[in-house]
Design an enzyme around this catalytic site. Structure first.
Site, mmCIF file in Angstrom:
data_model
loop_
_atom_site.group_PDB
_atom_site.id
_atom_site.type_symbol
_atom_site.label_atom_id
_atom_site.label_comp_id
_atom_site.label_asym_id
_atom_site.label_seq_id
_atom_site.Cartn_x
_atom_site.Cartn_y
_atom_site.Cartn_z
ATOM 1 N N ASP A 8 37.668 42.397 48.530
ATOM 2 C CA ASP A 8 38.535 42.353 49.708
ATOM 3 C C ASP A 8 38.826 43.808 50.102
ATOM 4 O O ASP A 8 38.218 44.748 49.558
ATOM 5 C CB ASP A 8 39.793 41.515 49.446
ATOM 6 C CG ASP A 8 40.733 42.128 48.417
ATOM 7 O OD1 ASP A 8 40.412 43.219 47.876
ATOM 8 O OD2 ASP A 8 41.786 41.534 48.150
ATOM 9 N N CYS A 66 39.137 43.077 43.688
ATOM 10 C CA CYS A 66 40.292 42.986 44.595
ATOM 11 C C CYS A 66 41.313 43.999 44.093
ATOM 12 O O CYS A 66 40.927 44.932 43.379
ATOM 13 C CB CYS A 66 40.838 41.554 44.674
ATOM 14 S SG CYS A 66 41.466 40.872 43.137
ATOM 15 N N THR A 68 43.817 43.746 41.925
ATOM 16 C CA THR A 68 43.982 43.676 40.465
ATOM 17 C C THR A 68 42.785 43.056 39.748
ATOM 18 O O THR A 68 42.689 43.170 38.526
ATOM 19 C CB THR A 68 45.193 42.777 40.126
ATOM 20 O OG1 THR A 68 44.946 41.480 40.706
ATOM 21 C CG2 THR A 68 46.486 43.354 40.681
ATOM 22 N N HIS A 99 30.472 36.834 23.956
ATOM 23 C CA HIS A 99 31.116 35.607 23.465
ATOM 24 C C HIS A 99 31.228 34.520 24.525
ATOM 25 O O HIS A 99 31.187 33.338 24.197
ATOM 26 C CB HIS A 99 32.527 35.922 22.942
ATOM 27 C CG HIS A 99 32.514 36.676 21.647
ATOM 28 N ND1 HIS A 99 33.641 36.860 20.879
ATOM 29 C CD2 HIS A 99 31.507 37.299 20.975
ATOM 30 C CE1 HIS A 99 33.329 37.562 19.793
ATOM 31 N NE2 HIS A 99 32.042 37.848 19.832
ATOM 32 N N HIS A 134 28.995 30.621 19.621
ATOM 33 C CA HIS A 134 29.624 30.676 20.945
ATOM 34 C C HIS A 134 28.992 29.698 21.938
ATOM 35 O O HIS A 134 29.579 29.387 22.962
ATOM 36 C CB HIS A 134 29.540 32.099 21.512
ATOM 37 C CG HIS A 134 30.172 33.102 20.603
ATOM 38 N ND1 HIS A 134 31.533 33.144 20.386
ATOM 39 C CD2 HIS A 134 29.636 34.073 19.832
ATOM 40 C CE1 HIS A 134 31.804 34.107 19.516
ATOM 41 N NE2 HIS A 134 30.673 34.688 19.163
#
Ligand code: RB5
Length: 146
Positions: A8, A66, A68, A99, A134
């Site tokens: 963004d 973005c 954060t 993982h 995993h």
């Protein structure tokens, strides 16, 4: 490697820095935008474009930025077949591949420097999934999205 990237407005500068750095190292990008840092846009729209590009097989991995990285990771994880990981440290990026077999890395343009973000992407794209114990967990993850 073919990579999809999207951001963004808050992630635009970091998106550009990452794209330029990896293009110089012979990686290829599907740039899903945004292309104008001065126009406010909604991160789910760009998460959708990057997720669709990864799911189509056009890109091996996606990179979402973005402010954060949180909104992008929440949006991307709505898509079946996408495993998006927010990574603020290279070890988080590495373990997200090893993982979790993550296929998208989410980064925060307002909370990370360029060098750190690039290092996270390096760790992400250069780490293989460990499989083994995993594998079943990731299969269970994918079943949750159906
Ligand atoms: C945009 O202001 C900001 O909310 C967005 O970039 C992101 O950080 C959301 O998670």
């Amino acid at each position: 490697m073919n990579l999809a990237i999207g951001s963004d407005h808050a992630g635009f500068n970091l998106k550009e820095a990452i794209r330029l750095y990896f293009e110089r190292r012979e990686h290829y990008f599907v740039d899903c935008g945004t292309f104008d840092p001065f126009e406010r846009v909604d991160y789910p729209d760009y998460a959708k474009k990057v997720c669709e590009t990864v799911l189509s097989g056009e890109a091996s991995f996606g990179i979402l930025v973005c402010g954060t990285g949180i909104g992008m990771s929440i949006a991307a994880n709505k898509f079946a077949g996408i495993r998006a990981a927010l990574a603020y440290f290279p070890d988080m990026a590495k373990l997200a591949r090893a993982h979790n077999n993550a296929n998208i890395i989410a980064l925060g343009g307002r909370v990370m420097g360029e060098e750190l973000a690039i290092w996270c992407v390096e760790s992400f794209i250069n780490t293989d999934f460990d499989g083994g114990r995993h594998q079943l967990r990731v299969e269970k993850l994918d079943r949750l999205a159906k």
